[in-house]
Scaffold this active site. Structure first.
Site, PDB file in Angstrom:
ATOM      1  N   HIS A  48       7.308   5.560  -0.307  1.00 13.41           N
ATOM      2  CA  HIS A  48       7.312   4.910   1.003  1.00 13.41           C
ATOM      3  C   HIS A  48       6.239   5.457   1.938  1.00 13.41           C
ATOM      4  CE1 HIS A  48      10.739   2.528  -0.048  1.00 13.41           C
ATOM      5  NE2 HIS A  48      11.519   3.577  -0.193  1.00 13.41           N
ATOM      6  N   GLU A  94       2.075   0.652   5.280  1.00 10.19           N
ATOM      7  CA  GLU A  94       3.350   0.861   5.959  1.00 10.19           C
ATOM      8  C   GLU A  94       3.247   0.168   7.308  1.00 10.19           C
ATOM      9  OE1 GLU A  94       5.742   2.046   4.261  1.00 10.19           O
ATOM     10  OE2 GLU A  94       4.500   2.802   2.617  1.00 10.19           O
ATOM     11  N   ASP A 125       2.412   5.279  -2.786  1.00 10.67           N
ATOM     12  CA  ASP A 125       2.785   4.000  -3.412  1.00 10.67           C
ATOM     13  C   ASP A 125       1.565   3.298  -4.005  1.00 10.67           C
ATOM     14  OD1 ASP A 125       5.379   4.481  -2.747  1.00 10.67           O
ATOM     15  OD2 ASP A 125       5.543   2.934  -1.210  1.00 10.67           O
ATOM     16  N   ASP A 175      -1.719  -0.630  -0.441  1.00 11.66           N
ATOM     17  CA  ASP A 175      -0.346  -0.474   0.051  1.00 11.66           C
ATOM     18  C   ASP A 175      -0.415  -0.132   1.535  1.00 11.66           C
ATOM     19  OD1 ASP A 175       2.615  -0.190  -1.088  1.00 11.66           O
ATOM     20  OD2 ASP A 175       2.360   1.227   0.570  1.00 11.66           O
TER      21      ASP A 175
END
Length: 454
Positions: free
Chosen positions: A145, A9, A150, A7
């Site tokens: 988030h 960001e 996540d 995951d």
């Protein structure tokens, strides 16, 4: 077999322009998590405020974090030889692949999407977003988030599927790259059902709302091309599409026409190229209190019958100036001059005096009617016959004054009918002035015998 659950960001949705701000990767061997990787990343670009609000990652937090090239070798070694797993995998994979590409490495791994796997393993759920599916399966997300929180939740989700329905995972891997281009909410079965034929198609979101309308000579092939590449818009469309419907036309000409009609009717959010309101101009006529026929150029209003339509104000203005001179009309009564008194042309002897009661309405209106007759004679209706959806039918397209007005499909028997009867049986469509440009582009491609003046 080992899997890496990933995951990230980012600073935005475009892999070629955005930057990674955080990466988490967990290695799963089929039983347990055997290795963990987690770091903030300096994206070397500005983090928008709304991204900070969503993720909690600020510019200050990544200021002293390593750049991607500094952690690239460790991440590469972690990923190499394993299957890349993520929730909406194409997003994460595209960003990481672009980051490696920027330092001269080409990432090429098998991929699995836990959105797609979840749809097969847990059918019938209202939503397959990570937060919603974890809520329904009682999977706790420690930091929503954020990459590590996540990734941990995705790993638990993947483990549930692997340990109880591993056949779904291995079937997906066996299909290989052939299915990997598909959006997460479109099944392979749905893709295989798409027609390899000409028509228009509609992309729908999770609520059934149309978010894109397109045309294609081969709908199935065109669908696949929508999702090649990693532009921000393509990724957004890929994540939002939940269904596709279509309407076959047979005729490419008709597909172009119906596409613009549907776009103008539905205004789908992803049809940016044609998503604009028409600002065309038109010529209107009316009779004033003294009995004179007057003309006025103004913005087109579909609720009011116009005499003629124009692409721009300057085109309409030049047309009226030319016709005012040609038919010896009064420029004040044709809207060319704005003056409370007699027009300037009367003062130099070019106007007969309709603007100052020096000419009677009957005499002036005779020339105005000649002008109107000139416009009418240059107008007309045409019926065009084109190929239909099968060898047993044709499509019929009806245009009035160059604008698409009606269409329908006629059998070979009906093809021999009186053309006025065919026109009367057609489905009337909304008046869209832009369709005249499509007519202009297709007219040279239509055989003359299939173009019938009405």
């Amino acid at each position: 077999m080992e899997f890496v659950i990933v995951d990230i960001e980012t600073t935005g949705g475009n892999p070629s322009q955005g930057g990674i701000t955080e990466i988490a990767a967990l290695v799963f061997n089929g039983n347990n998590i055997i290795e963990r990787f987690h770091t903030l990343v300096n994206p070397e670009r500005y983090i928008p405020n709304f991204i900070t609000g969503l993720t909690g990652i600020s510019q200050e937090m990544v200021e002293d974090a390593p750049k991607f090239e500094e952690i690239a070798e460790d991440l590469w070694n972690l990923l190499e030889g394993r299957t890349f797993v993520a929730h909406n995998v194409n997003f994460d994979y595209a960003f990481i692949r672009e980051a490696f590409k920027a330092i001269g490495k080409e990432l090429n791994l098998p991929k699995l999407c836990t959105v797609r796997l979840s749809r097969k393993a847990f059918p019938g759920l209202g939503s397959y977003g990570l937060g919603r599916i974890c809520e329904q399966l009682a999977i706790e997300i420690s930091h929503r988030h954020r990459a590590f929180g996540d990734a941990e939740a995705t790993a638990i989700l993947f483990q549930k599927i692997y340990q109880h329905q591993s056949d779904i995972i291995f079937q997906s891997l066996k299909k290989g790259k052939g299915e990997q281009f598909l959006p997460p909410h479109i099944s392979q079965e749905k893709f295989q059902s798409l027609p390899e034929a000409t028509g228009i198609y509609f992309f729908h979101d999770r609520h059934g709302q149309v978010i894109y309308v397109g045309k294609a000579a081969n709908i199935k092939s065109r669908f696949k091309s929508h999702f090649s590449g990693n532009s921000e818009e393509k990724l957004a469309l890929k994540s939002e599409i939940h269904d596709i419907t279509w309407e076959l036309t047979g005729s490419e000409f008709l597909a172009y026409l119906l596409e613009i009609l549907e776009i103008k009717s539905l205004w789908p959010k992803f049809n940016r190229a044609q998503k604009y309101k028409s600002s065309q101009w038109a010529l209107f006529q009316y009779e004033d209190s003294n009995g004179f026929i007057r003309f006025q150029v103004s913005k087109n209003n579909p609720k009011i019958q116009s005499i003629m339509e124009f692409d721009s104000h300057s085109e309409a203005w030049k047309f009226m100036m030319d016709k005012t001179t040609e038919f010896e009309l009064c420029p004040k009564l044709t809207g060319i001059q704005k003056t409370p008194e007699a027009c300037y042309d009367h003062q130099i002897g070019k106007c007969h005096g309709a603007c100052c009661e020096k000419e009677k309405p009957a005499l002036y209106n005779q020339r105005a009617k000649e002008f109107l007759a000139c416009i009418t004679n240059n107008k007309g209706a045409v019926l065009i016959k084109d190929k239909g959806r099968s060898t047993h039918e044709n499509c019929a397209l009806y245009f009035e004054n160059g604008v698409f007005s009606a269409y329908g499909f006629i059998s070979q028997e009906e093809y021999q009918n009186n053309n006025e009867e065919i026109v009367a049986s057609l489905r009337i469509v909304k008046h869209i002035p832009e369709t005249k440009y499509i007519l202009r582009s297709f007219i040279p491609k239509i055989h003359q015998r299939n173009i019938i003046p009405i």
